[in-house]
Scaffold this motif. Structure first.
Motif, PDB file in Angstrom:
ATOM      1  N   UNK A  71       6.282  -0.206   4.785  1.00 20.81           N
ATOM      2  CA  UNK A  71       5.116  -0.825   4.132  1.00 20.81           C
ATOM      3  C   UNK A  71       3.847  -0.587   4.951  1.00 20.81           C
ATOM      4  N   UNK A  72       3.969  -0.705   6.289  1.00 20.51           N
ATOM      5  CA  UNK A  72       2.786  -0.495   7.138  1.00 20.51           C
ATOM      6  C   UNK A  72       2.341   0.966   7.095  1.00 20.51           C
ATOM      7  N   UNK A  73       3.297   1.903   7.076  1.00 23.58           N
ATOM      8  CA  UNK A  73       2.941   3.328   6.992  1.00 23.58           C
ATOM      9  C   UNK A  73       2.229   3.605   5.662  1.00 23.58           C
ATOM     10  N   UNK A  74       2.701   2.968   4.596  1.00 20.17           N
ATOM     11  CA  UNK A  74       2.079   3.173   3.275  1.00 20.17           C
ATOM     12  C   UNK A  74       0.647   2.618   3.273  1.00 20.17           C
ATOM     13  N   UNK A  75       0.453   1.480   3.937  1.00 14.97           N
ATOM     14  CA  UNK A  75      -0.900   0.902   4.055  1.00 14.97           C
ATOM     15  C   UNK A  75      -1.843   1.891   4.770  1.00 14.97           C
ATOM     16  N   UNK A 109      10.691   8.420   0.880  1.00 13.49           N
ATOM     17  CA  UNK A 109       9.695   9.477   0.647  1.00 13.49           C
ATOM     18  C   UNK A 109       8.970   9.245  -0.677  1.00 13.49           C
ATOM     19  N   UNK A 110       9.727   8.877  -1.692  1.00 11.47           N
ATOM     20  CA  UNK A 110       9.112   8.630  -3.008  1.00 11.47           C
ATOM     21  C   UNK A 110       8.138   7.451  -2.913  1.00 11.47           C
ATOM     22  N   UNK A 111       8.506   6.415  -2.196  1.00 13.11           N
ATOM     23  CA  UNK A 111       7.585   5.270  -2.046  1.00 13.11           C
ATOM     24  C   UNK A 111       6.278   5.727  -1.394  1.00 13.11           C
ATOM     25  N   UNK A 112       6.385   6.553  -0.337  1.00  9.19           N
ATOM     26  CA  UNK A 112       5.170   7.026   0.350  1.00  9.19           C
ATOM     27  C   UNK A 112       4.300   7.837  -0.612  1.00  9.19           C
ATOM     28  N   UNK A 113       4.921   8.772  -1.327  1.00  7.97           N
ATOM     29  CA  UNK A 113       4.157   9.645  -2.223  1.00  7.97           C
ATOM     30  C   UNK A 113       3.519   8.849  -3.369  1.00  7.97           C
ATOM     31  N   UNK A 114       4.294   7.954  -3.971  1.00  5.67           N
ATOM     32  CA  UNK A 114       3.843   7.191  -5.144  1.00  5.67           C
ATOM     33  C   UNK A 114       2.798   6.142  -4.774  1.00  5.67           C
ATOM     34  N   UNK A 115       3.042   5.413  -3.672  1.00  4.44           N
ATOM     35  CA  UNK A 115       2.189   4.257  -3.359  1.00  4.44           C
ATOM     36  C   UNK A 115       0.961   4.619  -2.521  1.00  4.44           C
ATOM     37  N   UNK A 116       1.002   5.787  -1.828  1.00  5.31           N
ATOM     38  CA  UNK A 116      -0.170   6.137  -1.006  1.00  5.31           C
ATOM     39  C   UNK A 116      -0.936   7.338  -1.558  1.00  5.31           C
ATOM     40  N   UNK A 117      -0.246   8.195  -2.313  1.00  6.03           N
ATOM     41  CA  UNK A 117      -0.904   9.412  -2.803  1.00  6.03           C
ATOM     42  C   UNK A 117      -0.885  10.536  -1.781  1.00  6.03           C
ATOM     43  N   UNK A 118      -0.022  10.413  -0.757  1.00  5.44           N
ATOM     44  CA  UNK A 118       0.081  11.456   0.287  1.00  5.44           C
ATOM     45  C   UNK A 118       0.590  12.763  -0.304  1.00  5.44           C
ATOM     46  N   UNK A 119       0.457  13.846   0.495  1.00  7.12           N
ATOM     47  CA  UNK A 119       0.817  15.174   0.006  1.00  7.12           C
ATOM     48  C   UNK A 119       2.149  15.688   0.526  1.00  7.12           C
ATOM     49  N   UNK A 120       2.656  15.083   1.612  1.00  3.08           N
ATOM     50  CA  UNK A 120       3.904  15.561   2.218  1.00  3.08           C
ATOM     51  C   UNK A 120       4.409  14.501   3.189  1.00  3.08           C
ATOM     52  N   UNK A 121       5.668  14.619   3.591  1.00  2.00           N
ATOM     53  CA  UNK A 121       6.201  13.676   4.597  1.00  2.00           C
ATOM     54  C   UNK A 121       6.714  14.477   5.804  1.00  2.00           C
TER      55      UNK A 121
END
Ligand code: KIV
Length: 273
Positions: A71-75, A109-121
């Motif tokens: 959660x903190x990484x996504x923030x 990985x899906x949570x990061x991409x979906x919730x932050x809009x990042x391009x890669x992990x």
């Protein structure tokens, strides 16, 4: 009246990095964890921004990278993404969010991409994470590998010393690097290993190899932003180049402000309504 058209910014993609390696252009990468600094770094035309789990040390003051949560990484990643127009934004999968099994790795990985809009992990490890790497990539998420000193394993290593100095560990690193490329990683970070070994990896692989404390024979360099700006003055390993001394500059500015307030110099007539 003629209107000058605004040139659209050409975004850096994983393919841009591949092309850069092919034409021998070095890749620049820095960490960022918040909107304001990510905006400056992106405006300066950095190629890749890493929302590293080093946020655990730099932003939260933990001794290791282990405590930071998904959660903190996504923030942090969401704040960075809102600032970035050009760079490729890569986000670390934090400790405990992918080691369980490949399904867990994919879900994180899906949570990061979906919730932050990042391009890669990015994730740490070699052969042991291959299944996860393949599963994440098969869902359409680009993966960056990380070998050498992998800080999430600090309690296994027991020290932050240079890795892969002995032949056995160097041979394993060479094998792991090839496995990660074959599994589909688009790039690989090598941290704190002998320069000669890092050069060998960069020459062996077709994907870009980005070093931190891995010498100049790799395809690009990454540093922790707060270290290279001198905000964090307590960390100065041999591989780190300090470009500014912001700790002193910020402290001087704050001291001047305090002194102006105490002396009733701030605010003056022009600084009030
Ligand atoms: O978390 C981080 O900042 C990193 C870099 C040191 C590569 O992984």
């Amino acid at each position: 009246m003629s209107v000058t058209p605004i040139k659209p910014v050409k975004r850096v993609t994983v393919h841009t990095l591949e092309e850069m390696k092919q034409r021998g252009e070095k890749i620049s990468m820095l960490t960022a964890y918040d909107f304001s600094l990510a905006k400056i770094v992106d405006d300066a035309n950095i190629d890749v921004i890493l929302v590293g789990d080093s946020a655990s040390n730099v932003m939260a003051g933990h001794e290791t990278t282990l405590p930071i949560t998904l959660d903190q990484m996504i923030y942090h990643a969401s704040s960075v993404i809102r600032a970035v127009k050009r760079a490729l934004v890569v986000v670390d999968l934090p400790f405990g969010s992918y080691q369980g099994n490949s399904k867990e790795a994919l879900n994180s990985s899906i949570r990061i991409m979906k919730e932050s809009g990042a391009h890669a992990i990015k994730l740490e490890g070699g052969e042991e994470v291959t299944e996860s790497v393949k599963r994440i990539i098969s869902a359409g998420v680009p993966v960056m590998g990380h070998l050498g000193l992998t800080p999430q394993s600090i309690y296994k290593f027991g020290t932050y010393a240079v890795r892969a100095v002995e032949k056995e560990e160097a041979d394993k690193l060479l094998r792991d690097a090839k496995i990660l490329e074959d599994a589909g990683c688009f790039a690989l970070v090598l941290e704190k290993i002998p320069a000669e070994l890092a050069t060998q990896v960069a020459q062996m692989l077709t994907i870009p190899v980005i070093g931190i404390g891995a010498g100049s024979g790799v395809d690009g360099q990454v540093l922790v932003l707060h270290d290279m700006l001198g905000i964090n003055k307590d960390f100065s390993p041999r591989f780190m180049r300090r470009y500014l001394n912001l700790y002193e500059e910020i402290k001087t500015g704050v001291e001047q402000y305090i002194s102006d307030v105490k002396a009733k110099d701030f605010p003056n007539e022009g600084e009030q309504y």
